[in-house]
Design an enzyme around this catalytic site. Sequence first.
Site, PDB file in Angstrom:
ATOM      1  N   ASP A   1       1.943  -3.373  31.781  1.00  0.00           N
ATOM      2  CA  ASP A   1       0.859  -4.603  31.808  1.00  0.00           C
ATOM      3  C   ASP A   1      -0.012  -5.140  32.646  1.00  0.00           C
ATOM      4  O   ASP A   1      -0.618  -5.312  32.101  1.00  0.00           O
ATOM      5  CB  ASP A   1       1.739  -5.448  31.924  1.00  0.00           C
TER       6      ASP A   1
ATOM      7  N   LYS B   1      12.361  -7.738  32.271  1.00  0.00           N
ATOM      8  CA  LYS B   1      11.636  -6.649  32.898  1.00  0.00           C
ATOM      9  C   LYS B   1      13.322  -5.985  34.116  1.00  0.00           C
ATOM     10  O   LYS B   1      13.798  -7.011  34.501  1.00  0.00           O
ATOM     11  CB  LYS B   1      10.331  -6.689  33.834  1.00  0.00           C
TER      12      LYS B   1
ATOM     13  N   LYS C   1      16.250  -7.421  37.820  1.00  0.00           N
ATOM     14  CA  LYS C   1      16.985  -9.130  37.901  1.00  0.00           C
ATOM     15  C   LYS C   1      18.226  -8.583  37.497  1.00  0.00           C
ATOM     16  O   LYS C   1      18.422  -7.900  36.716  1.00  0.00           O
ATOM     17  CB  LYS C   1      16.412  -9.957  37.890  1.00  0.00           C
ATOM     18  N   THR C   2      19.105  -8.670  37.963  1.00  0.00           N
ATOM     19  CA  THR C   2      20.425  -9.179  37.005  1.00  0.00           C
ATOM     20  C   THR C   2      20.670 -10.546  36.650  1.00  0.00           C
ATOM     21  O   THR C   2      20.445 -11.148  37.148  1.00  0.00           O
ATOM     22  CB  THR C   2      21.412  -8.471  38.117  1.00  0.00           C
TER      23      THR C   2
ATOM     24  N   THR D   1       2.350 -12.271  45.966  1.00  0.00           N
ATOM     25  CA  THR D   1       2.703 -13.353  45.238  1.00  0.00           C
ATOM     26  C   THR D   1       4.338 -13.819  45.808  1.00  0.00           C
ATOM     27  O   THR D   1       4.935 -15.023  45.811  1.00  0.00           O
ATOM     28  CB  THR D   1       3.234 -13.740  43.793  1.00  0.00           C
TER      29      THR D   1
ATOM     30  N   LYS E   1       2.085 -14.190  31.130  1.00  0.00           N
ATOM     31  CA  LYS E   1       2.506 -15.361  31.728  1.00  0.00           C
ATOM     32  C   LYS E   1       1.720 -16.450  30.385  1.00  0.00           C
ATOM     33  O   LYS E   1       0.817 -16.204  29.859  1.00  0.00           O
ATOM     34  CB  LYS E   1       1.292 -15.706  33.349  1.00  0.00           C
TER      35      LYS E   1
ATOM     36  N   GLN F   1     -10.381  -7.658  40.050  1.00  0.00           N
ATOM     37  CA  GLN F   1      -9.049  -6.079  40.083  1.00  0.00           C
ATOM     38  C   GLN F   1     -10.387  -4.885  39.553  1.00  0.00           C
ATOM     39  O   GLN F   1      -9.852  -4.342  39.421  1.00  0.00           O
ATOM     40  CB  GLN F   1      -8.469  -6.369  38.809  1.00  0.00           C
TER      41      GLN F   1
ATOM     42  N   ARG G   1      -0.442 -19.574  36.831  1.00  0.00           N
ATOM     43  CA  ARG G   1       0.418 -19.488  38.215  1.00  0.00           C
ATOM     44  C   ARG G   1       0.679 -20.561  38.797  1.00  0.00           C
ATOM     45  O   ARG G   1      -1.167 -20.992  39.321  1.00  0.00           O
ATOM     46  CB  ARG G   1       0.216 -18.100  38.475  1.00  0.00           C
TER      47      ARG G   1
ATOM     48  N   HIS H   1      11.497  -6.284  44.956  1.00  0.00           N
ATOM     49  CA  HIS H   1      12.627  -6.358  44.539  1.00  0.00           C
ATOM     50  C   HIS H   1      12.521  -4.766  43.398  1.00  0.00           C
ATOM     51  O   HIS H   1      11.805  -4.405  43.518  1.00  0.00           O
ATOM     52  CB  HIS H   1      13.074  -7.449  43.062  1.00  0.00           C
TER      53      HIS H   1
ATOM     54  N   HIS I   1       9.592  -4.358  41.119  1.00  0.00           N
ATOM     55  CA  HIS I   1       8.472  -3.732  41.970  1.00  0.00           C
ATOM     56  C   HIS I   1       7.998  -2.210  41.797  1.00  0.00           C
ATOM     57  O   HIS I   1       6.880  -2.278  41.902  1.00  0.00           O
ATOM     58  CB  HIS I   1       8.427  -4.794  43.212  1.00  0.00           C
TER      59      HIS I   1
END
Length: 407
Positions: free
Chosen positions: A200, A240, A243-244, A46, A88, A179, A92, A51, A54
């Site tokens: 998840d 999660k 990220k900062t 996506t 979500k 899936q 999306r 990052h 992932h």
Amino acid sequence: MSKIDTKLYDTLKERGLLYQCTDEEELKKRLTSGVPITLYEGTDPTMDSLHLGHCIPYCILRRFQKAGHKVLLLMGGATACIGDPSGKSEMRNIMSKKQIENNIEKIKNSLKIFLDFDGENPAIIVNNADWFKNYSYIDFMREIGVHFNVNKMLANELYSKRMEEGGLTFFEMGYMLMQAYDFIELNRKYGCTLQYGGADQWGNIVAGVELQRKLNFANGTDVSLIGATNPLLVTPAGVKMGKTERGAIWLDKDKISAYHFYQGIYQTPDACVEMMFALFTDIPMNEVREMIKNDIVSAKKKLSYLITKFVRGEADAIEAQKMSENLFTHGGDDAPKFEVSKSECPINICDLLVKTSLTSSKSEARRLIEGGGISVDGEKISSIDLMIDKDVLLKKGKKAFIKVEIK
């Protein structure tokens, strides 16, 4: 083929990397048998980059590959057209096929950091668009959809939450079926018997295992699949990792400097440090826990260096470490540089603080200035109207420095 490491199961357990499993006793049996297995992890492309957050499954796949097992990396060229509803509150955005193909090509380069795609046991990248593109809707629903109970699907957490918060489209419900079928297809083509993923994804992973059981009953086959998950790496606030406040800790060098990559890891909440060591290093966990207990700051510095070295190389790790130490102790010559065009000057101090990422917003910049938390060339400032038109050294608090150069 290299010898199989029969201690992999113990390693996964010791490092806390095995969270859920549909049949843990059978998994243990297979991993200690000395016989290689084939496993996969799926990724929906996506974005055009990865990052740090992932990469948790890739750290685990790396251990399987090094232990001698066959690793498949599934790129969801088809499933990304729908989007996983997990976590979500609304549907999306739908991506174009061209976007997806472009993302896949760019992500492949980052994956080489974790997995070996050459040699005697290369990892293989597969794309589920290859088997879905010629699978008609009617045939898929007759052969696969018939095995899914809607009431059971809606009771699954990943769907029930969507029903509560934002409603659920039939379009999204197809994701679990697709899936689940991926697992079946990979077993048929590659003999894949294990799917590993984040916690998840548990509902989707279990769906694949259960689909095979139903196909066994319908077709008289005897295929045994196993699903397993790793724990999610989340901050104490439940967010999660990856990220900062200043943004994602990207793997691509053109998206983030070595210094900011290093600092992003250094800012890891204390509660997450142990798991980061477990994932990205081979340091025994008893040593990790002792290190954290004795000096969490030193532990975080070591973690930052090791992950930066692993992802970006030793030169970047040394540079980032040196720069960070220099900033903490001196804040001078080796400060990270940020260039501003002459055409933008004079520039307001609040705008400059946001532009350099020292603050995440103008409101934060104003608040820090009014509280005496910002210095320019070693002197605290109090005016939010200050205009900058020359090279300066910006300082936020005691530890964050940026050298602004007007070019």
